[in-house]
Design a protein around this motif. Structure first.
Motif, PDB file in Angstrom:
ATOM      1  N   ASP A   1      69.614  22.191   7.426  1.00  0.00           N
ATOM      2  CA  ASP A   1      69.481  23.362   6.439  1.00  0.00           C
ATOM      3  C   ASP A   1      69.475  24.488   7.285  1.00  0.00           C
ATOM      4  O   ASP A   1      68.387  24.938   8.136  1.00  0.00           O
ATOM      5  CB  ASP A   1      68.662  23.483   5.661  1.00  0.00           C
ATOM      6  CG  ASP A   1      68.634  24.428   4.492  1.00  0.00           C
ATOM      7  OD1 ASP A   1      69.131  25.535   5.010  1.00  0.00           O
ATOM      8  OD2 ASP A   1      68.333  24.143   3.452  1.00  0.00           O
TER       9      ASP A   1
ATOM     10  N   ILE B   1      68.769  27.776   6.702  1.00  0.00           N
ATOM     11  CA  ILE B   1      67.891  28.540   6.127  1.00  0.00           C
ATOM     12  C   ILE B   1      66.362  27.952   6.735  1.00  0.00           C
ATOM     13  O   ILE B   1      65.654  28.614   6.964  1.00  0.00           O
ATOM     14  CB  ILE B   1      67.986  28.805   4.812  1.00  0.00           C
ATOM     15  CG1 ILE B   1      69.388  29.735   4.391  1.00  0.00           C
ATOM     16  CG2 ILE B   1      66.919  29.468   4.249  1.00  0.00           C
ATOM     17  CD1 ILE B   1      69.676  29.732   2.977  1.00  0.00           C
ATOM     18  N   GLN B   2      66.035  26.771   6.101  1.00  0.00           N
ATOM     19  CA  GLN B   2      65.106  26.013   6.499  1.00  0.00           C
ATOM     20  C   GLN B   2      64.678  25.832   7.920  1.00  0.00           C
ATOM     21  O   GLN B   2      63.464  25.969   8.261  1.00  0.00           O
ATOM     22  CB  GLN B   2      65.244  24.546   5.733  1.00  0.00           C
ATOM     23  CG  GLN B   2      63.945  23.662   5.837  1.00  0.00           C
ATOM     24  CD  GLN B   2      62.884  24.238   4.907  1.00  0.00           C
ATOM     25  OE1 GLN B   2      63.010  24.682   4.167  1.00  0.00           O
ATOM     26  NE2 GLN B   2      61.285  24.200   5.632  1.00  0.00           N
ATOM     27  N   ILE B   3      65.515  25.644   8.851  1.00  0.00           N
ATOM     28  CA  ILE B   3      65.319  25.439  10.172  1.00  0.00           C
ATOM     29  C   ILE B   3      64.733  26.971  10.744  1.00  0.00           C
ATOM     30  O   ILE B   3      64.224  26.939  12.090  1.00  0.00           O
ATOM     31  CB  ILE B   3      66.348  24.972  11.291  1.00  0.00           C
ATOM     32  CG1 ILE B   3      66.008  24.463  12.442  1.00  0.00           C
ATOM     33  CG2 ILE B   3      67.560  26.472  11.317  1.00  0.00           C
ATOM     34  CD1 ILE B   3      65.451  23.278  12.317  1.00  0.00           C
ATOM     35  N   GLN B   4      64.870  28.226  10.242  1.00  0.00           N
ATOM     36  CA  GLN B   4      64.638  29.360  10.571  1.00  0.00           C
ATOM     37  C   GLN B   4      62.951  29.629  10.305  1.00  0.00           C
ATOM     38  O   GLN B   4      62.350  30.636  10.563  1.00  0.00           O
ATOM     39  CB  GLN B   4      65.500  30.366   9.997  1.00  0.00           C
ATOM     40  CG  GLN B   4      66.672  30.461  10.525  1.00  0.00           C
ATOM     41  CD  GLN B   4      67.706  31.363  10.162  1.00  0.00           C
ATOM     42  OE1 GLN B   4      67.238  32.509  10.198  1.00  0.00           O
ATOM     43  NE2 GLN B   4      68.765  31.274   9.647  1.00  0.00           N
ATOM     44  N   LYS B   5      62.399  28.812   9.505  1.00  0.00           N
ATOM     45  CA  LYS B   5      61.039  29.183   8.849  1.00  0.00           C
ATOM     46  C   LYS B   5      59.779  29.044   9.847  1.00  0.00           C
ATOM     47  O   LYS B   5      58.903  29.285   9.734  1.00  0.00           O
ATOM     48  CB  LYS B   5      60.936  28.339   7.457  1.00  0.00           C
ATOM     49  CG  LYS B   5      61.867  28.631   6.171  1.00  0.00           C
ATOM     50  CD  LYS B   5      61.469  28.054   5.218  1.00  0.00           C
ATOM     51  CE  LYS B   5      62.352  28.767   4.011  1.00  0.00           C
ATOM     52  NZ  LYS B   5      61.983  28.125   2.650  1.00  0.00           N
ATOM     53  N   SER B   6      60.299  28.067  10.706  1.00  0.00           N
ATOM     54  CA  SER B   6      59.204  27.766  11.741  1.00  0.00           C
ATOM     55  C   SER B   6      59.795  27.823  13.062  1.00  0.00           C
ATOM     56  O   SER B   6      60.701  27.144  13.546  1.00  0.00           O
ATOM     57  CB  SER B   6      58.749  26.364  11.365  1.00  0.00           C
ATOM     58  OG  SER B   6      58.112  25.732  12.658  1.00  0.00           O
TER      59      SER B   6
ATOM     60  N   GLU C   1      59.890  24.242  14.807  1.00  0.00           N
ATOM     61  CA  GLU C   1      60.855  23.406  14.214  1.00  0.00           C
ATOM     62  C   GLU C   1      62.139  23.754  14.603  1.00  0.00           C
ATOM     63  O   GLU C   1      62.733  22.909  15.223  1.00  0.00           O
ATOM     64  CB  GLU C   1      60.554  23.452  12.753  1.00  0.00           C
ATOM     65  CG  GLU C   1      61.685  22.331  11.907  1.00  0.00           C
ATOM     66  CD  GLU C   1      61.603  22.561  10.517  1.00  0.00           C
ATOM     67  OE1 GLU C   1      62.491  21.922   9.751  1.00  0.00           O
ATOM     68  OE2 GLU C   1      60.650  23.211   9.921  1.00  0.00           O
ATOM     69  N   TRP C   2      62.349  25.072  14.948  1.00  0.00           N
ATOM     70  CA  TRP C   2      63.666  25.429  15.352  1.00  0.00           C
ATOM     71  C   TRP C   2      63.812  25.126  16.895  1.00  0.00           C
ATOM     72  O   TRP C   2      64.864  24.548  17.226  1.00  0.00           O
ATOM     73  CB  TRP C   2      63.850  26.822  14.974  1.00  0.00           C
ATOM     74  CG  TRP C   2      64.845  27.505  16.089  1.00  0.00           C
ATOM     75  CD1 TRP C   2      66.211  27.297  15.875  1.00  0.00           C
ATOM     76  CD2 TRP C   2      64.849  27.932  17.262  1.00  0.00           C
ATOM     77  NE1 TRP C   2      67.066  27.925  16.996  1.00  0.00           N
ATOM     78  CE2 TRP C   2      66.043  28.194  17.904  1.00  0.00           C
ATOM     79  CE3 TRP C   2      63.624  28.295  18.220  1.00  0.00           C
ATOM     80  CZ2 TRP C   2      66.332  28.831  19.014  1.00  0.00           C
ATOM     81  CZ3 TRP C   2      63.922  29.055  19.491  1.00  0.00           C
ATOM     82  CH2 TRP C   2      65.420  29.090  19.958  1.00  0.00           C
TER      83      TRP C   2
ATOM     84  N   THR D   1      62.847  35.909   9.393  1.00  0.00           N
ATOM     85  CA  THR D   1      62.944  35.040  10.185  1.00  0.00           C
ATOM     86  C   THR D   1      61.840  35.426  11.549  1.00  0.00           C
ATOM     87  O   THR D   1      61.904  36.637  11.893  1.00  0.00           O
ATOM     88  CB  THR D   1      63.977  34.652  10.875  1.00  0.00           C
ATOM     89  OG1 THR D   1      64.736  33.846   9.915  1.00  0.00           O
ATOM     90  CG2 THR D   1      64.016  33.543  12.160  1.00  0.00           C
TER      91      THR D   1
END
Length: 257
Positions: free
Chosen positions: A29, A31-36, A39-40, A101
């Motif tokens: 995702d 969007i999701q991958i940009q939240k941490s 994680e990114w 982000t």
């Protein structure tokens, strides 16, 4: 009139979805991958290999050149995401970085993009003239290496990522030991004395050339380590690579040409 507008809008959405699905959906995702940042970063390091051959797509799923793709990573506001496909096909697409982000993600991507763009522009050019002596006193020159594939690792003793990949690159040398047309050598910043002491504890199967800091800084203009080069049999730079994973893939391809 309203009916005409609705039909046009529907067609635009339909065309957008078709463009999205033509190459596959994102494997994560965007969007999701940009939240941490963590994680990114894990995703970026494991899944995005910008030195490999891939089909580049802009944010609207339009095919663009690899050069344009890397330029946008270096100077724009995008993250690269791989689209779902079979293992032998690579589609990388640009997705907008969201306003909220972590700014560290954008800064890191810009730096990765800058380094990758610079490396890409070196491909197909002549490797700078050299005349080196390795730790065993063997002379290596552009002329003596003609007709061979040369794998070059640039490193220094206090570079943790450089040392961490020693077991992997040593295994690579072993894998190609019967290929007399493939030569493995390394350029190191450190002095002969420092290297001999260090390599007694951490062996490297490449031939090692000492005191290469000035050459790597000025002739190769390196600012990231490790950096690997693959030179083809004509002495041209085939690939410039940032890690072992990229090197393994590229050498497998070059060795079959």
């Amino acid at each position: 009139m309203h009916k005409f507008i609705y039909i046009n809008t529907f067609l635009l959405i339909l065309n957008f979805c078709s463009a999205q699905n033509k190459f596959g959906n994102p494997e994560v995702d965007p969007i999701q991958i940009q939240k941490s940042y963590t994680e990114w970063s894990v995703y970026q390091n494991k899944k995005i290999m910008l030195s490999r051959d891939f089909t580049a797509l802009d944010s609207s799923s339009k095919e663009i050149s690899k050069e344009a793709f890397l330029d946008q990573l270096a100077n724009g506001n995008f993250i690269p995401i791989r689209l779902k496909s079979d293992n032998s096909t690579y589609y990388y697409k640009l997705f907008k970085i969201l306003p909220k982000t972590d700014t560290s993600i954008k800064a890191t991507i810009n730096q990765i993009g800058f380094d990758s763009y610079k490396n890409y522009k070196m491909e197909g050019t002549v490797f700078p003239k050299f005349s080196f002596k390795d730790l065993n006193g063997n002379l290596v020159t552009n002329e003596s290496m003609k007709g061979k594939i040369i794998v070059i690792k640039c490193w220094y003793i206090h570079c943790t990522p450089c040392i961490k990949e020693f077991p992997q690159v040593n295994k690579l040398v072993e894998e190609y030991k019967d290929r007399k047309d493939i030569v493995f050598m390394s350029l190191a910043e450190d002095s002969p004395e420092q290297l001999k002491t260090f390599l007694a504890r951490k062996p490297l199967s490449y031939s090692v050339i000492p005191d290469m800091k000035e050459y790597m800084n000025e002739s190769l203009q390196l600012n990231s380590f490790p950096t690997h080069f693959i030179l083809n049999k004509e002495g041209l730079i085939s690939k410039v690579l940032p890690n072992f994973e990229s090197l393994e893939v590229a050498l497998a391809k070059e060795s079959k040409l």
